[in-house]
Design a protein around this motif. Structure first.
Motif, PDB file in Angstrom:
ATOM      1  N   SER A   1      -6.728  -4.143  -6.035  1.00 24.24           N
ATOM      2  CA  SER A   1      -6.439  -5.564  -6.274  1.00 24.24           C
ATOM      3  C   SER A   1      -7.256  -6.109  -7.442  1.00 24.24           C
ATOM      4  N   PHE A   2      -8.265  -5.370  -7.867  1.00 21.68           N
ATOM      5  CA  PHE A   2      -9.048  -5.757  -9.039  1.00 21.68           C
ATOM      6  C   PHE A   2      -8.898  -4.667 -10.100  1.00 21.68           C
ATOM      7  N   THR A   3      -9.069  -5.021 -11.354  1.00 20.12           N
ATOM      8  CA  THR A   3      -8.815  -4.068 -12.438  1.00 20.12           C
ATOM      9  C   THR A   3      -9.967  -3.978 -13.441  1.00 20.12           C
ATOM     10  N   GLU A   4     -11.131  -4.523 -13.102  1.00 17.43           N
ATOM     11  CA  GLU A   4     -12.256  -4.509 -14.035  1.00 17.43           C
ATOM     12  C   GLU A   4     -12.781  -3.090 -14.278  1.00 17.43           C
ATOM     13  N   TYR A   5     -12.680  -2.222 -13.295  1.00 17.07           N
ATOM     14  CA  TYR A   5     -13.119  -0.837 -13.392  1.00 17.07           C
ATOM     15  C   TYR A   5     -12.400  -0.050 -12.310  1.00 17.07           C
ATOM     16  N   SER A   6     -12.442   1.263 -12.423  1.00 17.99           N
ATOM     17  CA  SER A   6     -11.823   2.089 -11.379  1.00 17.99           C
ATOM     18  C   SER A   6     -12.847   2.332 -10.273  1.00 17.99           C
ATOM     19  N   TYR A   7     -12.389   2.299  -9.040  1.00 12.17           N
ATOM     20  CA  TYR A   7     -13.267   2.520  -7.901  1.00 12.17           C
ATOM     21  C   TYR A   7     -12.452   3.126  -6.768  1.00 12.17           C
ATOM     22  N   PHE A   8     -13.005   4.161  -6.148  1.00 10.52           N
ATOM     23  CA  PHE A   8     -12.371   4.713  -4.956  1.00 10.52           C
ATOM     24  C   PHE A   8     -13.452   5.205  -4.007  1.00 10.52           C
ATOM     25  N   ASN A   9     -13.069   5.362  -2.749  1.00  9.43           N
ATOM     26  CA  ASN A   9     -13.979   5.824  -1.714  1.00  9.43           C
ATOM     27  C   ASN A   9     -13.569   7.206  -1.243  1.00  9.43           C
TER      28      ASN A   9
ATOM     29  N   ILE B   1      -4.935  16.345  -0.436  1.00  6.22           N
ATOM     30  CA  ILE B   1      -5.172  15.221   0.466  1.00  6.22           C
ATOM     31  C   ILE B   1      -4.308  14.042   0.051  1.00  6.22           C
ATOM     32  N   GLU B   2      -3.967  13.213   1.015  1.00  6.35           N
ATOM     33  CA  GLU B   2      -3.255  11.970   0.731  1.00  6.35           C
ATOM     34  C   GLU B   2      -4.268  10.953   0.201  1.00  6.35           C
ATOM     35  N   VAL B   3      -3.988  10.394  -0.949  1.00  8.60           N
ATOM     36  CA  VAL B   3      -4.843   9.361  -1.528  1.00  8.60           C
ATOM     37  C   VAL B   3      -4.157   8.027  -1.275  1.00  8.60           C
ATOM     38  N   ARG B   4      -4.872   7.125  -0.630  1.00 10.86           N
ATOM     39  CA  ARG B   4      -4.302   5.832  -0.235  1.00 10.86           C
ATOM     40  C   ARG B   4      -4.712   4.746  -1.223  1.00 10.86           C
ATOM     41  N   PHE B   5      -3.742   3.971  -1.647  1.00 16.60           N
ATOM     42  CA  PHE B   5      -3.977   2.826  -2.519  1.00 16.60           C
ATOM     43  C   PHE B   5      -3.594   1.571  -1.742  1.00 16.60           C
ATOM     44  N   ASP B   6      -4.528   0.645  -1.628  1.00 10.77           N
ATOM     45  CA  ASP B   6      -4.321  -0.588  -0.860  1.00 10.77           C
ATOM     46  C   ASP B   6      -4.354  -1.809  -1.769  1.00 10.77           C
ATOM     47  N   ASN B   7      -3.790  -2.899  -1.262  1.00  9.07           N
ATOM     48  CA  ASN B   7      -3.830  -4.213  -1.910  1.00  9.07           C
ATOM     49  C   ASN B   7      -3.235  -4.202  -3.318  1.00  9.07           C
ATOM     50  N   ILE B   8      -2.063  -3.612  -3.416  1.00  7.94           N
ATOM     51  CA  ILE B   8      -1.367  -3.553  -4.696  1.00  7.94           C
ATOM     52  C   ILE B   8      -0.506  -4.805  -4.808  1.00  7.94           C
ATOM     53  N   PRO B   9      -0.799  -5.662  -5.785  1.00  6.36           N
ATOM     54  CA  PRO B   9      -0.024  -6.902  -5.904  1.00  6.36           C
ATOM     55  C   PRO B   9       1.398  -6.656  -6.412  1.00  6.36           C
ATOM     56  N   GLY B  10       1.636  -5.514  -7.016  1.00  4.99           N
ATOM     57  CA  GLY B  10       2.967  -5.173  -7.495  1.00  4.99           C
ATOM     58  C   GLY B  10       2.861  -4.154  -8.603  1.00  4.99           C
TER      59      GLY B  10
ATOM     60  N   ALA C   1       0.853  -1.177   0.000  1.00  2.00           N
ATOM     61  CA  ALA C   1       0.000   0.000   0.000  1.00  2.00           C
ATOM     62  C   ALA C   1       0.892   1.232   0.000  1.00  2.00           C
ATOM     63  N   PHE C   2       0.370   2.313  -0.518  1.00  5.62           N
ATOM     64  CA  PHE C   2       1.082   3.583  -0.426  1.00  5.62           C
ATOM     65  C   PHE C   2       0.101   4.726  -0.595  1.00  5.62           C
ATOM     66  N   SER C   3       0.555   5.916  -0.268  1.00  2.00           N
ATOM     67  CA  SER C   3      -0.260   7.124  -0.399  1.00  2.00           C
ATOM     68  C   SER C   3       0.492   8.146  -1.223  1.00  2.00           C
ATOM     69  N   ILE C   4      -0.277   8.946  -1.951  1.00  4.24           N
ATOM     70  CA  ILE C   4       0.319  10.054  -2.687  1.00  4.24           C
ATOM     71  C   ILE C   4      -0.523  11.310  -2.436  1.00  4.24           C
ATOM     72  N   PRO C   5       0.137  12.449  -2.295  1.00  3.31           N
ATOM     73  CA  PRO C   5      -0.625  13.689  -2.113  1.00  3.31           C
ATOM     74  C   PRO C   5      -1.146  14.184  -3.461  1.00  3.31           C
ATOM     75  N   LEU C   6      -2.416  14.576  -3.476  1.00  4.90           N
ATOM     76  CA  LEU C   6      -3.023  15.137  -4.685  1.00  4.90           C
ATOM     77  C   LEU C   6      -3.855  16.354  -4.310  1.00  4.90           C
TER      78      LEU C   6
ATOM     79  N   GLU D   1     -10.548  11.596   3.783  1.00  5.89           N
ATOM     80  CA  GLU D   1      -9.721  10.508   3.262  1.00  5.89           C
ATOM     81  C   GLU D   1     -10.228  10.072   1.891  1.00  5.89           C
ATOM     82  N   VAL D   2      -9.285   9.662   1.051  1.00  5.75           N
ATOM     83  CA  VAL D   2      -9.603   9.041  -0.226  1.00  5.75           C
ATOM     84  C   VAL D   2      -8.813   7.757  -0.265  1.00  5.75           C
ATOM     85  N   MET D   3      -9.495   6.659  -0.579  1.00  2.00           N
ATOM     86  CA  MET D   3      -8.786   5.382  -0.625  1.00  2.00           C
ATOM     87  C   MET D   3      -9.330   4.499  -1.732  1.00  2.00           C
TER      88      MET D   3
END
Length: 147
Positions: free
Chosen positions: A113-121, A18-27, A4-9, A107-109
């Protein structure tokens, strides 16, 4: 195994950095995951102004549901016809525009781990639901759900 990692946007739509958090990144060597991550970043940066009316309407509905069904211990309801009126006076929120102004993006997260469509909260704090706030799901750059 997953990272996981965060980037400021800076998000123009919300007028906030805000820091945008990305979780469950397989690589990050996986093209589909890198592509979806880039798509989400671009969607956040270029979030369409046409979403504002949906957001205002849904936040208003959330607010009304809360003030109609919640007994806030700190609200004095004497002098009001009902608890809803007392709650609205306490929060000083009477219109959809007032409700929209009263929420704060915390927060934005995104789980990529899935790539069928883009989704964020999008996770907001709000005065009338300080325990859970408001969670809004965004699918393919359009508001999807609220809780």
């Amino acid at each position: 195994e997953y990272s996981a990692f965060s980037i400021p946007l800076f998000l123009k739509f919300f007028n906030v950095e805000i820091e945008v958090r990305f979780d469950n990144i397989p690589g990050l060597e996986s093209d589909p995951h890198v592509n979806i991550l880039a798509k989400i970043v671009n969607e956040l940066i270029d979030f369409d102004e046409s979403n504002r009316s949906w957001l205002e309407k849904e936040v208003w509905k959330h607010y009304l549901l809360c003030v109609e069904t919640t007994s806030y211990g700190m609200v004095d309801d004497s002098g009001f016809d009902d608890e809803k009126q007392a709650n609205m006076a306490h929060f000083n929120i009477y219109t959809p525009a007032d409700a929209l102004k009263a929420i704060v993006l915390e927060e934005v997260m995104s789980d990529i781990s899935f790539t069928e469509y883009s989704y964020f909260n999008l996770i907001f704090s709000c005065l009338w639901e300080n325990e859970h706030g408001i969670w809004i799901g965004v699918k393919n750059a359009q508001f999807d759900c609220i809780q």
